[in-house]
Design a protein around this motif. Structure first.
Motif, mmCIF file in Angstrom:
data_model
loop_
_atom_site.group_PDB
_atom_site.id
_atom_site.type_symbol
_atom_site.label_atom_id
_atom_site.label_comp_id
_atom_site.label_asym_id
_atom_site.label_seq_id
_atom_site.Cartn_x
_atom_site.Cartn_y
_atom_site.Cartn_z
ATOM 1 N N TYR A 1 56.938 -27.432 30.527
ATOM 2 C CA TYR A 1 55.834 -28.062 31.256
ATOM 3 C C TYR A 1 54.516 -27.612 30.624
ATOM 4 O O TYR A 1 53.838 -26.717 31.127
ATOM 5 C CB TYR A 1 55.872 -27.668 32.735
ATOM 6 C CG TYR A 1 57.004 -28.292 33.509
ATOM 7 C CD1 TYR A 1 56.851 -29.539 34.124
ATOM 8 C CD2 TYR A 1 58.231 -27.642 33.625
ATOM 9 C CE1 TYR A 1 57.890 -30.113 34.831
ATOM 10 C CE2 TYR A 1 59.282 -28.213 34.330
ATOM 11 C CZ TYR A 1 59.103 -29.448 34.934
ATOM 12 O OH TYR A 1 60.138 -30.015 35.645
ATOM 13 N N PRO A 2 54.147 -28.204 29.499
ATOM 14 C CA PRO A 2 52.956 -27.729 28.771
ATOM 15 C C PRO A 2 51.656 -27.813 29.574
ATOM 16 O O PRO A 2 50.801 -26.937 29.463
ATOM 17 C CB PRO A 2 52.910 -28.648 27.545
ATOM 18 C CG PRO A 2 53.782 -29.819 27.895
ATOM 19 C CD PRO A 2 54.823 -29.309 28.798
ATOM 20 N N ARG A 3 51.482 -28.847 30.390
ATOM 21 C CA ARG A 3 50.247 -28.955 31.173
ATOM 22 C C ARG A 3 50.210 -27.865 32.251
ATOM 23 O O ARG A 3 49.168 -27.233 32.476
ATOM 24 C CB ARG A 3 50.137 -30.336 31.810
ATOM 25 C CG ARG A 3 49.859 -31.447 30.811
ATOM 26 C CD ARG A 3 50.003 -32.818 31.447
ATOM 27 N NE ARG A 3 49.044 -33.038 32.522
ATOM 28 C CZ ARG A 3 49.086 -34.078 33.357
ATOM 29 N NH1 ARG A 3 50.080 -34.970 33.253
ATOM 30 N NH2 ARG A 3 48.166 -34.209 34.307
ATOM 31 N N ASP B 1 45.481 -30.581 36.974
ATOM 32 C CA ASP B 1 45.929 -31.070 35.667
ATOM 33 C C ASP B 1 47.278 -30.455 35.287
ATOM 34 O O ASP B 1 47.378 -29.588 34.408
ATOM 35 C CB ASP B 1 44.873 -30.750 34.607
ATOM 36 C CG ASP B 1 45.188 -31.409 33.257
ATOM 37 O OD1 ASP B 1 46.057 -32.303 33.232
ATOM 38 O OD2 ASP B 1 44.571 -31.000 32.256
ATOM 39 N N VAL B 2 48.321 -30.886 35.979
ATOM 40 C CA VAL B 2 49.692 -30.455 35.703
ATOM 41 C C VAL B 2 50.592 -31.688 35.770
ATOM 42 O O VAL B 2 50.168 -32.771 36.177
ATOM 43 C CB VAL B 2 50.169 -29.398 36.722
ATOM 44 C CG1 VAL B 2 49.312 -28.144 36.655
ATOM 45 C CG2 VAL B 2 50.174 -29.962 38.136
ATOM 46 N N GLU B 3 51.833 -31.518 35.363
ATOM 47 C CA GLU B 3 52.783 -32.619 35.458
ATOM 48 C C GLU B 3 52.914 -33.075 36.908
ATOM 49 O O GLU B 3 52.855 -32.245 37.833
ATOM 50 C CB GLU B 3 54.143 -32.190 34.917
ATOM 51 C CG GLU B 3 54.195 -32.028 33.398
ATOM 52 C CD GLU B 3 53.549 -30.747 32.884
ATOM 53 O OE1 GLU B 3 53.398 -30.576 31.662
ATOM 54 O OE2 GLU B 3 53.170 -29.904 33.740
ATOM 55 N N LYS C 1 51.762 -25.005 32.061
ATOM 56 C CA LYS C 1 51.583 -23.735 31.355
ATOM 57 C C LYS C 1 50.116 -23.512 31.015
ATOM 58 O O LYS C 1 49.571 -22.412 31.215
ATOM 59 C CB LYS C 1 52.425 -23.718 30.087
ATOM 60 C CG LYS C 1 52.334 -22.419 29.309
ATOM 61 C CD LYS C 1 53.259 -22.436 28.089
ATOM 62 C CE LYS C 1 53.194 -21.098 27.345
ATOM 63 N NZ LYS C 1 54.116 -21.088 26.175
ATOM 64 N N SER C 2 49.460 -24.540 30.519
ATOM 65 C CA SER C 2 48.052 -24.423 30.159
ATOM 66 C C SER C 2 47.208 -24.136 31.402
ATOM 67 O O SER C 2 46.305 -23.283 31.370
ATOM 68 C CB SER C 2 47.574 -25.713 29.496
ATOM 69 O OG SER C 2 46.188 -25.659 29.232
ATOM 70 N N TYR C 3 47.515 -24.801 32.487
ATOM 71 C CA TYR C 3 46.775 -24.604 33.739
ATOM 72 C C TYR C 3 46.917 -23.166 34.229
ATOM 73 O O TYR C 3 45.933 -22.511 34.593
ATOM 74 C CB TYR C 3 47.288 -25.595 34.795
ATOM 75 C CG TYR C 3 46.609 -25.467 36.141
ATOM 76 C CD1 TYR C 3 45.535 -26.273 36.474
ATOM 77 C CD2 TYR C 3 47.047 -24.523 37.077
ATOM 78 C CE1 TYR C 3 44.903 -26.164 37.714
ATOM 79 C CE2 TYR C 3 46.421 -24.397 38.315
ATOM 80 C CZ TYR C 3 45.351 -25.214 38.621
ATOM 81 O OH TYR C 3 44.720 -25.086 39.837
#
Length: 575
Positions: free
Chosen positions: A408-410, A365-367, A412-414
């Protein structure tokens, strides 16, 4: 001539090195047998090594000096004492003074409890051999030293050095002690295990014409870290004998190490006697020792072979047959190294935390531009690429630096969800601001290049062509080229010639498997692509596409202009 040990001066010197002394004392008082690198040798093998170095009862052993640098439970020491006393009684049947024996043995052990137990066993043995208890204690006091062999001050030279040095990885040695070792011993290079400086120091204590006989892991004979020690042996000593002991029951316990017996003499270099994997019984080993010691090898088909120039500077030791070594030497003198012929050998990406960085490609679940499809060993087991859908997180910009996680919010969250695991890695602790980098930089240009993929450890041909859609994992080596057609190169890599190169230079694993590491692949010799005829290019490519190994061999034999006798020299490597 009598020698004494300047123990008081030595102890003073060691005490001055407080962190070193404390670290050495910790090893001397703590740790399991495994953490101390203690592996105990079977009596038949001990007797074999003593025979090989000439420590036999028909010699006046009380007039010689023997060193055992890590005596452990006494596997070597006790048989040595037996031979010494029996020889002494034979040569001096009318009795003699204590001084006859006092300087005959020097044996060192670091671990306190082990030292005490073996000390008692040595005294008991002498008493059984007819030595008075008080005299036995005096002798053992003179023979046995408790301390670190790599730090103790030992005076004089020795006629024999024998034993089984400890097998301890560098990461298990306290940092101050390892630093002191490095300052003293020039052969501690790269990730050398502790037996490397044991061999260096033992060799330095040999008298002219004397011999060292060790059983230890054979990795140093070909691996990168053994280069300085091989260079030392090549320049100043004679590699007299090598006995491959892999997959034999040489020890009292099953060990993962790949043991070999090495007999090295102080003197002019000469040919090396070689034997492989003998049966571990007294009669077989006694006969083998006699054959190795013969002035000339009369039976060329027997268990002992002789090779010249095995030790050649820091080069890996070539321990194959004469005809195979002649072929290797000719190819090396005729053709360039593979990387000189515009091919590059590399290894795939290491992350340091695969469970965090690697997963199902679609489920990561990332860009989309922050993950790349990953090829691993299980994807090439069938000889062609069958991708299982794995992917790896890519934290790098195309220009080389790390991406800004705020952009890259996704991603970063990952990464933040797995921060505890990722930040625990050594590379992250060294540079906390770059905690989310993979150990190796991911360069997506490599993903788009056709490449040959090669697993590290393999037993049969498994060189796989990948057409430029996947990124290799760190358990795969790869080859790319700006000039060579990779299908043609695949035929070369599948051939018995390449297997001979790798078998010659690599360390072998249990079961006959070889390690196809970059350091060995880079030793392969190939012609320049411009020197390969159009007809032969086509033949190589067709053979590789069909994965027809016999056809690859026939084309490669033409590529290297192998004579019939050279083709025959490939022996069991042709399939």
């Amino acid at each position: 001539m009598q020698f004494a040990f300047d123990l008081e001066a030595d102890n003073t010197a060691v005490k001055a090195l407080c962190p070193v002394s404390e670290a050495s004392n910790a090893l001397a008082t703590q740790g399991s047998i495994e953490s101390r690198g203690a592996v105990y040798t079977r009596l038949e093998v001990v007797e074999f090594i003593l025979d090989l170095v000439g420590y036999t009862q028909d010699q006046p052993l009380h007039e010689r000096r023997l060193l055992e640098p890590s005596f452990g439970g006494g596997d070597f020491l006790l048989p040595i004492i037996e031979r010494l006393i029996d020889s002494w009684k034979e040569f001096k049947p009318n009795g003699c003074s204590l001084d006859d024996l006092s300087d005959a043995i020097v044996a060192v052990e670091l671990h306190h409890t082990t030292f005490a137990n073996t000390y008692s066993a040595a005294v008991e043995l002498l008493i059984r051999k007819g030595i008075a208890e008080s005299t036995a204690e005096i002798l053992v006091d003179r023979w046995l030293l408790q301390g670190d062999f790599l730090l103790l001050s030992l005076k004089g030279e020795f006629d024999y050095v024998v034993g089984n040095p400890p097998y301890i990885r560098q990461e298990l040695i306290p940092a101050p002690l390892l630093a002191e070792y490095r300052s003293r011993y020039k052969t501690i290079y790269d990730r050398a295990d502790i037996y490397i400086p044991f061999i260096e120091r033992s060799l330095s204590l040999l008298s002219e014409g004397s011999s060292l006989g060790f059983i230890c892991a054979d990795r140093w004979m070909k691996n990168r870290y053994g280069g300085p020690l091989r260079n030392l042996v090549s320049g100043h000593y004679h590699l007299k004998a090598y006995v491959d002991m892999v997959e034999t029951q040489a020890f009292h316990s099953n060990v993962i190490a790949y043991p070999a017996i090495t007999i090295i003499g102080r003197g002019r270099p000469g040919p090396t006697r070689i034997a492989h994997r003998p049966a571990i019984d007294r009669s077989t080993l006694q006969t083998l020792a006699q054959l190795i010691a013969e002035p000339a090898i009369l039976n060329k088909a027997g268990p002992v072979r002789e090779l010249a120039q095995v030790a050649n500077g820091s080069e890996p030791w070539l321990l194959g047959s004469n005809d195979q070594m002649a072929l290797i030497r000719r190819l090396e003198s005729t053709f360039p190294l593979i990387e000189e012929a515009s091919c590059k050998v590399g290894i795939g990406v290491a992350t340091g935390a695969d469970k965090a960085f690697i997963g199902d490609f679609e489920a990561l679940d990332v860009e989309p531009d922050r993950k790349v499809p990953l090829v691993t060993t299980k994807d090439i087991l069938a000889g062609e690429v069958a991708w299982h859908g794995q992917g790896v997180i890519n934290p790098f910009r195309e220009s080389g630096g790390l991406v800004d996680l705020d952009q890259y919010p996704r991603l970063k969250s990952y990464l933040e969800a797995r921060r505890e695991v990722i930040a625990r890695r050594h590379c992250a602790q060294q540079t906390p601001s770059k905690w989310y980098r993979t150990i190796d930089r991911i360069n997506t240009k490599l993903m788009h290049r056709p490449k040959l993929l090669i697993p590290d450890i393999k037993g049969k041909a498994n060189i796989v062509y990948e057409n430029g859609t996947l990124y290799p994992h760190h358990n795969l080596y790869y080859i790319i080229s700006d000039e060579w057609d990779l299908r043609a190169l695949q035929a070369v890599m599948l051939s018995s010639v390449t297997r001979l190169f790798v078998a010659t230079y690599s360390t072998k694993m249990r079961g006959g498997f070889m390690r196809f590491q970059a350091q060995y692949l880079r030793r392969i010799r190939i012609p320049y692509w411009a020197d390969v005829s159009e007809h032969l290019r086509t033949e190589l490519i067709k053979a590789a596409i069909k994965r027809d190994v016999p056809a690859c061999n026939q084309a490669v034999f033409k590529l290297y202009n192998l004579r019939p006798d050279e083709q025959s020299a490939l022996g069991g490597n042709e399939k």
